[in-house]
Design a protein around this motif. Structure first.
Motif, PDB file in Angstrom:
ATOM      1  N   ASP A   1      33.801  53.394  37.783  1.00 45.15           N
ATOM      2  CA  ASP A   1      34.162  54.779  38.101  1.00 45.15           C
ATOM      3  C   ASP A   1      35.417  55.100  37.144  1.00 45.15           C
ATOM      4  O   ASP A   1      36.343  54.132  37.173  1.00 45.15           O
ATOM      5  N   MET A   2      35.382  56.334  36.600  1.00 41.64           N
ATOM      6  CA  MET A   2      36.604  56.423  35.654  1.00 41.64           C
ATOM      7  C   MET A   2      36.861  57.904  36.027  1.00 41.64           C
ATOM      8  O   MET A   2      36.150  59.038  35.711  1.00 41.64           O
ATOM      9  N   ASN A   3      38.342  58.302  35.821  1.00 40.11           N
ATOM     10  CA  ASN A   3      38.818  59.596  35.911  1.00 40.11           C
ATOM     11  C   ASN A   3      39.640  59.952  34.612  1.00 40.11           C
ATOM     12  O   ASN A   3      40.292  59.106  34.326  1.00 40.11           O
TER      13      ASN A   3
ATOM     14  N   ALA B   1      44.926  43.771  43.110  1.00 39.72           N
ATOM     15  CA  ALA B   1      43.992  43.304  44.072  1.00 39.72           C
ATOM     16  C   ALA B   1      42.550  43.517  43.302  1.00 39.72           C
ATOM     17  O   ALA B   1      41.597  42.951  43.568  1.00 39.72           O
ATOM     18  N   ARG B   2      42.335  44.857  42.950  1.00 33.82           N
ATOM     19  CA  ARG B   2      40.918  45.192  42.494  1.00 33.82           C
ATOM     20  C   ARG B   2      40.413  44.363  41.529  1.00 33.82           C
ATOM     21  O   ARG B   2      39.275  43.943  41.356  1.00 33.82           O
TER      22      ARG B   2
ATOM     23  N   ILE C   1      37.566  45.655  33.032  1.00 29.62           N
ATOM     24  CA  ILE C   1      37.725  45.612  34.589  1.00 29.62           C
ATOM     25  C   ILE C   1      38.481  46.958  34.661  1.00 29.62           C
ATOM     26  O   ILE C   1      38.127  47.610  35.943  1.00 29.62           O
ATOM     27  N   GLU C   2      39.571  47.220  34.281  1.00 29.06           N
ATOM     28  CA  GLU C   2      40.572  48.495  34.392  1.00 29.06           C
ATOM     29  C   GLU C   2      41.027  48.823  33.196  1.00 29.06           C
ATOM     30  O   GLU C   2      41.580  48.095  32.214  1.00 29.06           O
TER      31      GLU C   2
ATOM     32  N   GLU D   1      33.909  48.869  39.697  1.00 28.22           N
ATOM     33  CA  GLU D   1      33.927  48.539  41.190  1.00 28.22           C
ATOM     34  C   GLU D   1      33.130  47.524  41.560  1.00 28.22           C
ATOM     35  O   GLU D   1      33.243  46.682  42.423  1.00 28.22           O
ATOM     36  N   GLU D   2      32.048  47.358  40.922  1.00 29.98           N
ATOM     37  CA  GLU D   2      30.991  46.162  40.895  1.00 29.98           C
ATOM     38  C   GLU D   2      30.840  45.368  39.661  1.00 29.98           C
ATOM     39  O   GLU D   2      30.795  44.159  39.859  1.00 29.98           O
ATOM     40  N   GLU D   3      30.838  45.789  38.814  1.00 29.24           N
ATOM     41  CA  GLU D   3      30.349  45.305  37.261  1.00 29.24           C
ATOM     42  C   GLU D   3      31.238  45.636  36.446  1.00 29.24           C
ATOM     43  O   GLU D   3      31.688  46.860  35.885  1.00 29.24           O
TER      44      GLU D   3
END
Lengths: 237, 237, 237, 237, 237, 237
Positions: free
Chosen positions: B186-188, A95-96, A198-199, B205-207
């Motif tokens: 955001d990255m962990n 979804a994200r 993106i991920e 999250e956004e870009e």
């Protein structure tokens, strides 16, 4: 070295069948080798409560596996009374990733729900799901434009995903089950067709990985995903 | 540029209080600035069914937030009847990371359960949890050796974690809530004290973010985590 | 005779730390000896459906224990999928007691939710919760007046609670775990600062108790609770 | 003053019908005026896991209300997917009270489950349940002796229960619904036939009550319960 | 008269694809016109607890619909936390019907689980499921004999099922969705190849039906099911 | 041949007690021999969401068994956290049957909920429930007319139900538990007083049944149900 004889960076044959089922606004079957996932996109008016009145749409996703999509039968989640942690994690990822592909303002107060249901699993079900879901999403957006529900195309860019990993000490792309179950490291990468990320989700299953190995895996992912964009485009044309 | 006046790579003040509560074999309070998490480690004989008879141990984790650890009250998950997707995702991450730090064979058929309960949240609860959990784990392993439950130290290496992100176009380390809620990415990152990677989870999250931005974030993570190793060691000495 | 050397009617040292966490409108840590509970009060506009439009407010409470607040780890209720009977019973007791302290009309159509989370348990968690919750409630009511959400003070009187019981044949006050687990009878008493009763819950765990024993316990409770009112007032001044 | 014209301490007419249904080892219908509860006692071999191998038995209880036992229909708990807090509280009370009446050692490793199902409610369902359950329990124990499952009678003493309260400023016994819904205070008392207390649960619904009022209520309870012992004995003879 | 132009007793074109997915011991896709169901049969050692030690096997079934197998999206049952009443009813029907086809003694202490997952719905999903499940079952039994898990063939006779109904006052066979949603009566019939009945479930949706109409429907069912036996046999040969 | 000495087509003595409990708009106890069911009808304003604004009413039903209505104690469904498949199946059947008896338009936007709670079971609980529920429904409709909630009588015709089966090779009517547990076939038939069919549910428990046997069972059902109509009418007059 790989069970299938593939080269390190070689992804499996990928096929995308559009209009796989009849009712959904977008419905495709995607096959990454022996991994087969049905992705449907459903268009509904309205948005979840937390978004109401903001003039924006929503894209969400759900993921499931048929109980016998796997080597041994898994318990049916509906019978067990809840979705497991792995399922939740995967559907949140899908979804994200899809929301990152869509201009939610241009979607208006409409919701698109993507269902990814694995009918046969051989590794890489989440990356196949994302890659297929993007095509189903495009079909649903086309439907919305044809029906004049929206005026402009909310799609910012295509997205696709591939898994990479360290297998027998070597970085490889698009792991099948046999590789996945023995891999030291497993990483899923979602990219835009504009070459951005993106991920990135990398996990050391057995052995920590070095920054260099990470870079190598990222390069394999980039090449693999670029191939997927070609396959998506061919399917959509 | 940062609300707190920190430099781009600067992490918040971190304190670790050992023996924070009385009953657990390991119990610490970790504070990353205003984020406060209680991490307890419980040692129990036996392993989950799927591991029985293999002579190996197990490390697992659960995560929770007190309902009013956040700006507005969240529903208590026990009252809602299930753990949400975010909770599941985080506790799976914590558990995987900790297992990567332990030689499960050396643990014998024993289980260590780490509970990470957030009593005050200001961004970075999962990275604080992992960093604190590792210290609670060490205390629990020391307890096991003192009680002669195990003979050798199963710890392979310390682990610690930090969040990084792109905020107002710049890579920064250890995002607090104000930054996190506006970050583009955001990255962990979870790392071993030997400089290798355990987990990398980056989300646009956004870009979407570029490969170069990713590398910059990885460098900030590396430096931040190295500082955390010093703090862990000071706490343990 | 008591493990701690306390006299029969002597309560444990009690400390109340206000502003224990940052976000809640009222947030305190209360310690009854080794029993430690975080009580937060959350103010929200609106009331549950059954009260809508009556011009009255609502006060409710939830109770939880961190899994390792106890000697051996308890299952996390959120993971188990429901709150147990003991939890339900306790949070209903806390909520009823607090509602008896408040003029709900003066509260307007607002809801105050008290969360009592035990971080360390050594007997008497429900009485510590009630005693602490009343202080958190006062802080929340002060907040509401400062923000001009309400005009008059809805507090009718302070309330506090203590446990009493029959231990080795003798009535004692404020049982710690060692005493509680061996007590013949256990009774929880909630009182107003005006010397009246809000709740009395006595249970013969092992041996039925006589009317005389009950009266003796009630007297111990009265004295113990009066001490608690002094401690509450000192904390609030 | 009371809607029914009863005197302050007068309990309602109580009838107990034994062998009300056919299958249970004990099965009675108890009526406290218009309140009607079916209490069945089931004897089963074995004990819950936490008691295994200790040579002791167990007594437990469950409580339910038919959806339309009340003035307006309540949701069926089975359909809602869980037992509410009130149900849990009541069935825990019934079970504790009954266990206090039985020598669990003399019961051997057997379990007696008491089901109290309210078919018509008019106040006092929990006290009617306890009073009736004790008779069903006696029938089940007689069955066990007749079948030579046990050799001695595990019953230590009969128990019975009544509600008392403050209604229009006066202490009264055995509140019916009209009284209960307006009472300032409501107290449930469980006593042994030897004149000792098993449970006291008093709640100020509207107004705190004084120590003197409590004593007056306790005296009413004592007299009311003594009448119930006569009725139980008549039913059992 | 029928939307498809079919005659009253004419069933839709039926196709059965064996070995539709790779992992299950039996896996078929059955299509009744536009209704498409995947039926897999899983063979597992052991039986449910209530059958242990009796030397008999067990056959059970589960049923599900992909959320967008229907015209509008249905809620995913796993996300909703339970299987609905219709699902339960159908999977109990499928399981009962299949057990009537098998000599459970000849199966030994093994369990066969049939999963029927509807990927596209156009009426008659339960009858398609039963008809397909029987073929998957045969494949699973053949697998068991090939692996020498069983020595004799436990299949007593093939079974198949068809729906019949009263539509616009006329009895018809194998209703598609358009017909089903307007039918006055709907009946599902399961038969053996020996011409006997396993299940008859007739429901007056709109209008009660006469005994004569019932007989007419039964005759249509008989003819339709006999055609299905031919199709099953062709698929299996 | 039958344990009770009944003839093949003879139903058990049936009694219907109206106004069995006090609060419901319709409340009856129905006894089919030793099977005893309380049926209450509750009238509420409004309809479920899917019917709103259509000017039609709704009739629904819920079914339950007291845990010890059976020979051995069944788990309480509320405690188990869900209604089982059998319960769901039965309550859906009762509701469908009753809706077929009522003109939902004439009911206005009101809902009637029928609760069927078995207090003693000896076979045939679902047919007793339907037969009794229809009487409770009539009482509720009479209440609605007396209160002028509705103007015309929405009842289209009475309905009643009986079970039939093949027992020791012979068709019999109204099976009691001993017969039911050994029957080769079990069939439930719901009929209107106008001689038409509402539901037919036949299941071969042990042996498939022939078309002729089905017809014989249908004839027995018809005669049995006609007797039930006389008993219903006598009860209502």
């Amino acid at each position: 070295m790989r069970p299938s004889g593939r080269t390190l960076g070689q992804i499996r044959p990928v096929t995308i069948t559009r209009q796989f089922t009849a009712h959904a606004e977008g419905s495709i079957l995607i096959e990454f080798g022996e991994t087969k996932v049905i992705c449907t996109a459903t268009v509904e008016e309205g948005v979840p409560r937390f978004l109401k009145g903001q003039g924006k749409g929503w894209v969400t996703a759900e993921y499931g596996m048929l109980p016998r999509s796997t080597h041994t039968r898994m318990r049916r989640e509906a019978a067990g009374g809840k979705q497991g942690g792995r399922t939740m994690e995967i559907q949140r990822l899908i979804a994200r990733a899809l929301r990152a592909a869509v201009d939610l303002k241009a979607l208006g107060e409409n919701t698109i729900t993507i269902d990814c249901d694995v009918i046969q699993a051989d590794g890489g079900t989440r990356t196949a799901s994302i890659t297929g879901a993007c095509v189903a999403l495009v079909d649903a957006l086309n439907y919305m434009r044809a029906k004049e529900i929206i005026k402009t195309n909310p799609l910012k860019h295509m997205i696709a995903a591939v898994s990479v990993g360290i297998y027998k000490g070597q970085p490889i792309a698009d792991l099948e089950y046999l590789e996945d179950s023995e891999a030291e490291t497993d990483m899923n990468v979602v990219m835009t067709e504009t070459g951005k990320l993106i991920e990135v989700q990398g996990t050391a299953e057995e052995e920590p990985f070095s920054f260099d190995e990470m870079n190598e895996m990222m390069q394999l992912a980039k090449h693999g995903i670029n191939e997927l964009f070609d396959i998506q485009k061919a399917a959509l044309s």
